[in-house]
Every structure is written in structure tokens, then in C-alpha cells.
Enzyme design. Sequence first.
Site, PDB file in Angstrom:
ATOM      1  N   ASP A   9       1.113  -1.117   0.000  1.00  0.00           N
ATOM      2  CA  ASP A   9       0.128  -0.059  -0.111  1.00  0.00           C
ATOM      3  C   ASP A   9       0.988   1.254   0.034  1.00  0.00           C
ATOM      4  OD1 ASP A   9      -2.313   1.854   0.618  1.00  0.00           O
ATOM      5  OD2 ASP A   9      -1.478   1.640   2.775  1.00  0.00           O
ATOM      6  N   ASP A  11      -0.225   5.071   1.025  1.00  0.00           N
ATOM      7  CA  ASP A  11      -0.260   6.012   1.794  1.00  0.00           C
ATOM      8  C   ASP A  11      -0.337   5.359   3.606  1.00  0.00           C
ATOM      9  OD1 ASP A  11      -0.336   8.646   0.672  1.00  0.00           O
ATOM     10  OD2 ASP A  11      -2.092   7.799  -0.604  1.00  0.00           O
ATOM     11  N   LYS A 150      -8.987  -4.040  -3.638  1.00  0.00           N
ATOM     12  CA  LYS A 150      -7.272  -4.162  -3.783  1.00  0.00           C
ATOM     13  C   LYS A 150      -7.143  -5.815  -4.062  1.00  0.00           C
ATOM     14  CE  LYS A 150      -5.507  -0.528  -1.730  1.00  0.00           C
ATOM     15  NZ  LYS A 150      -4.412   0.283  -0.825  1.00  0.00           N
ATOM     16  N   ASP A 173      -2.017  -0.545   5.754  1.00  0.00           N
ATOM     17  CA  ASP A 173      -2.321   0.114   6.997  1.00  0.00           C
ATOM     18  C   ASP A 173      -3.944   0.324   7.007  1.00  0.00           C
ATOM     19  OD1 ASP A 173      -2.634   2.020   4.890  1.00  0.00           O
ATOM     20  OD2 ASP A 173      -2.546   3.639   6.618  1.00  0.00           O
ATOM     21  N   ASP A 177      -7.359  -2.146   2.704  1.00  0.00           N
ATOM     22  CA  ASP A 177      -6.037  -3.213   2.429  1.00  0.00           C
ATOM     23  C   ASP A 177      -6.742  -4.660   2.609  1.00  0.00           C
ATOM     24  OD1 ASP A 177      -4.209  -1.293   1.355  1.00  0.00           O
ATOM     25  OD2 ASP A 177      -3.958  -0.764   3.490  1.00  0.00           O
TER      26      ASP A 177
HETATM   27  O1  LIG Z   1      -6.140   7.255  -1.566  1.00  0.00           O
HETATM   28  C1  LIG Z   1      -6.514   6.914  -0.396  1.00  0.00           C
HETATM   29  O2  LIG Z   1      -7.475   7.321   0.352  1.00  0.00           O
HETATM   30  C2  LIG Z   1      -5.463   6.254   0.515  1.00  0.00           C
HETATM   31  O3  LIG Z   1      -4.370   5.702  -0.427  1.00  0.00           O
HETATM   32  P1  LIG Z   1      -3.623   4.343   0.053  1.00  0.00           P
HETATM   33  O4  LIG Z   1      -4.628   3.098  -0.420  1.00  0.00           O
HETATM   34  O5  LIG Z   1      -2.531   4.354  -0.614  1.00  0.00           O
HETATM   35  O6  LIG Z   1      -3.624   4.291   1.339  1.00  0.00           O
HETATM   36 MG   LIG Z   2      -3.075   3.030   3.151  1.00  0.00          MG
END
Ligand SMILES: O=C(O)COP(=O)(O)O
Ligand SMILES: [Mg+2]
Length: 226
Positions: A9, A11, A150, A173, A177
Site C-alpha cells: 500500500d 499512504d 485491492k 495500513d 487493504d
Molecule cells: O487514497 C487513499 O485514500 C489512500 O491511499 P492508500 O490506499 O495508498 O493508503
Molecule cells: Mg494506506
Amino acid sequence: MKFKAIVADIDGTITCEKRELHLGAMKKIRSLKVPVVLATGNTLCYARTASRLIGLEGAVIAENGGAVTVRFDLQGTFEESLEECEKAYSFLSEYFKLTKLDPLYRKTEIALRRDFDLEKARALLKTQNLDIEMVDTKYAIHLKSTKINKGVGLQKLAGMMGLEAEDFVAIGDSENDVEMFEASGFGIAVANGDEKIKEAANYVTDASFGDGTVEAIEFLESNGWI
Ligand SMILES: O=C(O)COP(=O)(O)O
Ligand SMILES: [Mg+2]
């Protein structure tokens, strides 16, 4: 156990607390021999740029599985799910002042600023006959098809790479996910992860954010799993 690839992932997982890239995690990822795929709720251009700048091959899952590319020189594949999301958005707009994030670049779902009552919105959405759910990544609230996530994106991309989803270790996180953890062979949550992802994880790191990803990869290496 032996795994052939990693899906990470972006963020909250390979970043620092304020969302900037975590340099230690970048260095660790670059040192790996196995392919590393990025999986994000963010847009395809964001994911591809991150992949390029980290030094990866352009295999990315974006828009929570709605958009996928396997290499930089290939166009992405996009699910046909935006129209249904727009219906949910129009309905919810009657109750809340909603702000779309990057609508120009987002082709399969709608991301919203986190400034409205999510539980109330979820309850209202349930009264509608739409296959749409709301997922909170802690960075945005996503209005997305219940059929896309995902995990579905990982199955698709793994196939394009000649691998199985179970060949991957997933690192993440947050609740967007969870399906990726379920589809993968082994799921590792970083310490800043939410309750849902920690529950779905096979292993939770002591360290948070990018430091957690470094720890996750060192854990895999020390076990000889990658
Ligand atoms: O775009 C988002 O809300 C979070 O992105 P991520 O899935 O990379 O954590
Ligand atoms: Mg994330």
C-alpha cells in the site's frame, strides 16, 4: 514458506506520518530482488509516478482495484463502475456537502474529503438499491463498487505477471487493504494500521509508517521467505 513478490500500500505504509515518502522504506524496497507492486486508493497517475520515482517497474493497482497497469509502456485497464458511484454521490449530496478529490483523474470510483458523518452516510446509502460501499482509508472516504477492491486488483495483476495472488506478501495500513491481505499469501500490517487491517493481518509490526515497512521486509528476509 517462500514468496515471489510484494504488494505494498502507499499512504500510511511507505510514507511518513505527514504523507511524504519514507526514504528508509524506499531504500529497502529498491534493494529487493523480488518484484514490488504498489496498491493504492489513489489515482492511476499517482501510483505510476510513485512506482517510477521509487525505481519500480510500473506494476500498480490504483483506485482500490478499479485501475491496474502491469508496466509503464502499457495503458491501464479500468472497471466500468463510475456511473453507479455517481448515483450514490448524487443521492448523498442531498444530505451532505461533499467534496470530490481529483475527479478529473479518477475513472472508476469517487474519493471524498473526510469532513462529513460517515456512519450517517453509510446508513442512508443502505436504503438505496446500489452496489456501492464507503471505505475510509484515513486519507479519504471512497465511494466504490462492492465488487471491486485491492484483492480483486491483485488477482488480476498477479495473472498478468504470471503469478498467483498467494505468491505475494501484502503490506498495508487500513481497511481498504483487507481484501488484498485475504487474497495474498501473507499480510503484514504496520503499527499505525486501523483495527480492521490488524485483525486481517498475519503479522503486525512494532514500528509505524515507513519504519514499519522496513521492519516487515526485514522480518521476511530473516525468515528466508523472500
Ligand atoms: O487514497 C487513499 O485514500 C489512500 O491511499 P492508500 O490506499 O495508498 O493508503
Ligand atoms: Mg494506506
